[in-house]
Design a protein around this motif. Structure first.
Motif, short mmCIF file in Angstrom:
data_model
loop_
_atom_site.label_atom_id
_atom_site.label_comp_id
_atom_site.label_asym_id
_atom_site.label_seq_id
_atom_site.Cartn_x
_atom_site.Cartn_y
_atom_site.Cartn_z
N GLU A 1 -7.74 1.25 5.70
CA GLU A 1 -7.87 -0.04 5.02
C GLU A 1 -7.07 -0.08 3.72
O GLU A 1 -6.65 -1.15 3.27
CB GLU A 1 -9.34 -0.37 4.72
N GLU A 2 -6.88 1.05 3.10
CA GLU A 2 -6.19 1.13 1.82
C GLU A 2 -4.69 1.37 1.97
O GLU A 2 -3.95 1.35 0.99
CB GLU A 2 -6.80 2.25 0.97
N MET A 3 -4.25 1.58 3.19
CA MET A 3 -2.85 1.92 3.45
C MET A 3 -1.89 0.82 2.98
O MET A 3 -0.81 1.09 2.47
CB MET A 3 -2.64 2.21 4.93
N GLY A 4 -2.29 -0.43 3.13
CA GLY A 4 -1.45 -1.54 2.68
C GLY A 4 -1.19 -1.49 1.18
O GLY A 4 -0.08 -1.77 0.71
N GLN A 5 -2.22 -1.13 0.42
CA GLN A 5 -2.07 -0.99 -1.03
C GLN A 5 -1.09 0.14 -1.36
O GLN A 5 -0.29 0.02 -2.28
CB GLN A 5 -3.43 -0.69 -1.67
#
Length: 110
Positions: free
Chosen positions: A93-97
């Motif tokens: 979920e944090e990969m985009g950030q």
């Protein structure tokens, strides 16, 4: 290095993706435009323990092999920036950030 740029542009999208995965990262100073998904794939490749999360050490190795200066410092900053749940790891979920943050350092994304 212009030859490399011309060669990459002539590849089909499927071959282009395979070529990006097979490129060894010692090409410091060469910037190849890649998609967000390809950059995510590069980061996921460094999940050495297979837990689905990227640790600071794994991220440091990725940045080092990408040719970025000060990979340990950058990994720490990236973790602090992208780790929304503050568990010390970058999950799916944090990969985009993480990708957005990495694009500030000269990684060309299209």
């Amino acid at each position: 290095m212009p030859y490399l740029s011309v060669y990459i542009k002539e590849l089909t999208p499927i071959t282009y993706h395979r070529e990006i995965e097979n490129i060894k990262m010692p090409y410091k100073g060469v910037s190849l435009p890649i998609t967000k998904d390809q950059l995510k794939g590069i980061f996921k490749k460094y999940d050495k323990d297979g837990d689905g999360k990227i640790s600071k050490q794994e991220l440091k190795l990725a940045f080092k092999e990408m040719g970025l200066n000060f990979p340990g410092f950058r990994a720490g900053r990236a973790i602090r920036h992208a780790d929304i749940n503050e568990d010390g790891y970058i999950n799916e979920e944090e990969m985009g950030q993480l990708v957005t943050y990495a694009s500030r350092w000269g990684v060309k994304i299209y």
